[in-house]
Scaffold this motif. Structure first.
Motif, PDB file in Angstrom:
ATOM      1  N   TRP A  23      58.243  50.314  19.427  1.00 15.61           N
ATOM      2  CA  TRP A  23      58.498  49.521  20.640  1.00 15.61           C
ATOM      3  C   TRP A  23      59.901  49.738  21.189  1.00 15.61           C
ATOM      4  O   TRP A  23      60.147  49.548  22.383  1.00 15.61           O
ATOM      5  CB  TRP A  23      58.294  48.032  20.344  1.00 15.61           C
ATOM      6  N   GLN A  38      61.329  52.440  21.806  1.00 18.39           N
ATOM      7  CA  GLN A  38      61.370  53.575  22.728  1.00 18.39           C
ATOM      8  C   GLN A  38      61.230  53.139  24.181  1.00 18.39           C
ATOM      9  O   GLN A  38      61.536  53.905  25.090  1.00 18.39           O
ATOM     10  CB  GLN A  38      60.256  54.567  22.383  1.00 18.39           C
ATOM     11  N   TYR A  39      60.755  51.914  24.421  1.00 16.26           N
ATOM     12  CA  TYR A  39      60.597  51.432  25.793  1.00 16.26           C
ATOM     13  C   TYR A  39      61.892  50.887  26.382  1.00 16.26           C
ATOM     14  O   TYR A  39      61.954  50.562  27.564  1.00 16.26           O
ATOM     15  CB  TYR A  39      59.523  50.332  25.841  1.00 16.26           C
ATOM     16  N   ARG A  85      65.338  50.953  28.083  1.00 14.21           N
ATOM     17  CA  ARG A  85      66.001  51.867  28.999  1.00 14.21           C
ATOM     18  C   ARG A  85      67.156  51.149  29.699  1.00 14.21           C
ATOM     19  O   ARG A  85      67.047  49.972  30.055  1.00 14.21           O
ATOM     20  CB  ARG A  85      65.033  52.382  30.077  1.00 14.21           C
ATOM     21  N   ALA A 120      55.599  45.503  27.439  1.00 10.82           N
ATOM     22  CA  ALA A 120      56.514  46.514  26.903  1.00 10.82           C
ATOM     23  C   ALA A 120      57.971  46.099  27.015  1.00 10.82           C
ATOM     24  O   ALA A 120      58.825  46.630  26.310  1.00 10.82           O
ATOM     25  CB  ALA A 120      56.299  47.847  27.617  1.00 10.82           C
ATOM     26  N   HIS A 121      58.277  45.153  27.908  1.00 10.18           N
ATOM     27  CA  HIS A 121      59.647  44.714  28.114  1.00 10.18           C
ATOM     28  C   HIS A 121      59.834  43.260  27.695  1.00 10.18           C
ATOM     29  O   HIS A 121      60.734  42.569  28.188  1.00 10.18           O
ATOM     30  CB  HIS A 121      60.056  44.898  29.577  1.00 10.18           C
TER      31      HIS A 121
END
Length: 264
Positions: A187, A189-190, A192, A258-259
């Motif tokens: 997780w 990797q999401y 940014r 994802a966030h």
């Protein structure tokens, strides 16, 4: 007759050789894509006719035969990194910066310049007058999916013990976040830079005797233009960490799965 024909053919080839043209004869070396930067002569694909002397011809494959020698590519050259700056503010998780300058601009489709500034999270735990009064313990976060299985602590029987959500904007994170490939750390990797994330404070994570989670910031900053910067660290990979800027406190999270994360 045969000998005369051979002489004529040789004479024609000799004239063509003299009329090769190209970038050097035309005195052309143009930046970017320039349709007017043309010459006539042999092309790099061994055909004869209109050819180009602009940087774009390298990708469109219609350069004049002598483009690479008449207009040699010069890659960008940058200086070494400066020393890291100090933290922007003491007693607050914030960022430090370093930079480098361009020594040589790229020419004729040379390698472009890399980024010229880097920033990283940091915190100064003291000022000229002494130690900081506020704790700078980083917020510990994990994926929101953990919330379905986490064990409940012994909470006081009080109706005012409720959860909430805080929205942050990621301002910096370490490269190790992208290298997390395990089933329980994928997780990360999401994450940014620049993205907004929602972090839920569930009752099991409430600080002892408090109504907030450790590392969630100060609610007094919600209505301030100077958004509070705080440190965070991912559970399962201590090298995945960074700084985020508090945006606002919400009653419930509204970010995509994802966030969406949890305070631990």
């Amino acid at each position: 007759t045969v000998s005369v024909t051979l002489v004529c053919v040789g004479h024609v080839l000799f004239l063509v050789g003299l009329c090769q043209g190209g970038c050097r004869d035309a005195g052309l070396c143009c930046k970017g894509r320039d349709p007017s930067c043309i010459s006539k002569g042999w092309r790099s694909d061994r055909s004869y006719g209109t050819c180009y002397c602009d940087q774009a011809c390298v990708s469109t494959l219609d350069c004049c035969h002598d483009y690479e020698t008449a207009c040699p590519a010069v890659s960008c050259v940058v200086s070494e990194w400066t020393q890291w700056s100090g933290c922007a503010q003491p007693c607050r998780a914030t960022v430090r910066r370093r930079s480098r300058t361009i020594l040589q601009e790229p020419v004729n489709a040379g390698k472009p310049c890399p980024h010229l500034e880097e920033q990283a999270g940091c915190a100064e735990y003291w000022t000229e007058k002494g130690h900081c009064h506020n704790s700078l313990v980083p917020a510990l976060i994990t994926t929101s999916g953990y919330g379905n299985a986490r064990k409940k602590r012994n909470l006081p029987e009080s109706n005012d013990v409720i959860g909430y959500c805080v929205q942050f904007q990621l301002t910096s994170l370490t490269k190790e976040c992208q290298q997390s490939v395990g089933p329980h750390t994928r997780w990360m990797q999401y994450l940014r830079e620049g993205h907004h994330v929602c972090v839920e404070c569930q009752p099991p994570a409430l600080a002892a005797g408090q109504k907030h989670c450790t590392g969630d910031g100060d609610k007094n900053y919600d209505n301030s233009e100077d958004r509070q910067s705080l440190q965070w660290q991912a559970v399962g990979n201590p090298r995945c960490r960074g700084v985020w800027r508090r945006v606002e406190r919400l009653e419930s999270c509204s970010c995509p799965t994802a966030h969406s994360f949890l305070f631990i």
